[in-house]
Design a protein around this motif. Structure first.
Motif, short mmCIF file in Angstrom:
data_model
loop_
_atom_site.label_atom_id
_atom_site.label_comp_id
_atom_site.label_asym_id
_atom_site.label_seq_id
_atom_site.Cartn_x
_atom_site.Cartn_y
_atom_site.Cartn_z
N ALA A 229 9.14 11.32 -2.50
CA ALA A 229 8.14 10.37 -2.80
C ALA A 229 6.07 11.10 -2.94
O ALA A 229 6.46 11.98 -1.74
N LYS B 197 1.21 8.99 -6.75
CA LYS B 197 1.16 8.15 -8.55
C LYS B 197 0.43 9.59 -9.25
O LYS B 197 -0.70 9.25 -8.22
N GLY C 59 11.70 0.00 -2.36
CA GLY C 59 10.36 0.32 -3.53
C GLY C 59 9.62 0.22 -2.82
O GLY C 59 8.45 0.38 -2.72
N LEU D 247 7.26 1.89 -1.52
CA LEU D 247 6.08 3.49 -1.25
C LEU D 247 5.14 2.83 -2.70
O LEU D 247 3.98 3.15 -2.59
N ARG D 248 5.44 1.22 -3.81
CA ARG D 248 4.67 0.88 -4.30
C ARG D 248 3.59 0.67 -3.71
O ARG D 248 2.22 1.00 -4.15
N ASN E 47 0.75 3.31 -3.27
CA ASN E 47 0.86 4.12 -4.62
C ASN E 47 0.95 5.80 -4.84
O ASN E 47 0.35 6.25 -4.65
N GLU F 61 5.40 7.35 -5.38
CA GLU F 61 6.55 6.65 -6.43
C GLU F 61 7.45 7.66 -6.52
O GLU F 61 7.08 9.26 -5.52
N GLU F 62 8.81 7.79 -6.06
CA GLU F 62 9.81 8.35 -6.00
C GLU F 62 10.45 9.07 -7.09
O GLU F 62 9.64 9.23 -8.08
#
Ligand code: PRT
Ligand code: MG
Length: 228
Positions: free
Chosen positions: A115, A118, A181, A184-185, A188, A190-191
């Motif tokens: 990850a 973003k 997830g 992660l969200r 901020n 992303e995978e």
């Protein structure tokens, strides 16, 4: 939460005619309870509320020891526990020495992922000649993954909260477990790559399996039958 506990544990007698199962508390313990029930084993205490590290069961010949998730393979490797339940992530880092891995229990499922923040250009960072810093607890699995891709990566070992590392400039990317997830969200991130799916396995000490086959085999069979 946990469905039920034996009202009183039978007195455990340690010998070749008894078995010890190593478990971590939290998700693995909770998801193991139905499997134990299928084998006729009911813990006498709840490790979430009890401070006991050795937990008896309704059976005088079966006890549980509660250890850190990453320590489960070590207890089983040295025979301090005959059986243990650990994530594939943990087993890969341990290496599996001395362990027989008879059964994927399909519990505590998640995936090991790369990850990044973003907007980070992972495709550019993956190109030959590029170099990135990756923070992770999973050094072995991460090293194997990036080596297979021919990527140059500086790995930074962390023991937790990997998601923080890219936010404070410690690393460009992380290798961590992802389930919903949500973590992660919330940070901020992303995978960008799935490395492998993860679930927990039943592992067995190789000597125990030979010496205590009559006790261990029915537990293996009951667990196998309970796994859909
Ligand atoms: O918590 P502690 O530091 O004591 O040890 P641990 O984290 O190794 O143990 P525990 O009980 O948290 O995890 C035991 C095993 O559960 C792991 O070895 C995995 O095989 C499995 N598992 C399944 C997970 C997850 N799902 C999971 N989501 N282990 C950790 N997580 C973490 C992940 O690291 C990330 O921080 O949860 C966060 C992400 O979750 P989502 O739902 O927000 O994506
Ligand atoms: Mg944890």
């Amino acid at each position: 939460m946990t469905p039920f506990f034996a009202s009183r544990g039978a007195e455990f007698v340690s010998s070749v005619s008894s078995i010890t199962l190593a478990l971590s508390k939290g998700r693995i313990f909770e998801e193991t309870l139905p499997l134990l029930a299928a084998a006729g084993i009911v813990p006498a205490d709840n490790p979430e509320t009890s401070r006991k590290l050795i937990i008896g069961t309704n059976r005088a010949d079966v006890r549980l020891v509660i250890v850190r998730a990453t320590d489960v393979p070590t207890y089983v490797q040295y025979g301090a526990a005959d059986l243990g339940i650990a994530g594939r992530d943990v087993l890969l880092e341990h290496g599996g020495a001395g362990l027989y891995q008879p059964l994927d229990l399909d519990i505590a499922r998640c995936r090991l992922c790369v990850a990044v923040p973003k907007g980070f250009d992972y495709a550019a960072a993956s190109k030959p000649g590029a170099r990135i810093r990756v923070a992770t607890k999973y050094i072995h699995s991460a090293k194997a993954h990036f080596a297979a891709k021919g990527m140059h990566v500086d790995l930074i070992k962390l023991y937790g909260s990997m998601e923080l590392a890219p936010l404070v400039g410690l690393a460009d990317a992380i290798v961590d477990l992802v389930s919903t997830g949500g973590t992660l969200r919330a940070n901020n991130l992303e995978e960008v790559e799935e490395i492998m799916p993860i679930s927990s396995r039943l592992v067995c000490n190789q000597a125990s399996l030979k010496l205590k086959r009559e006790l261990i085999q029915p537990v293996l069979d009951a667990f196998a039958g309970a796994v859909k």
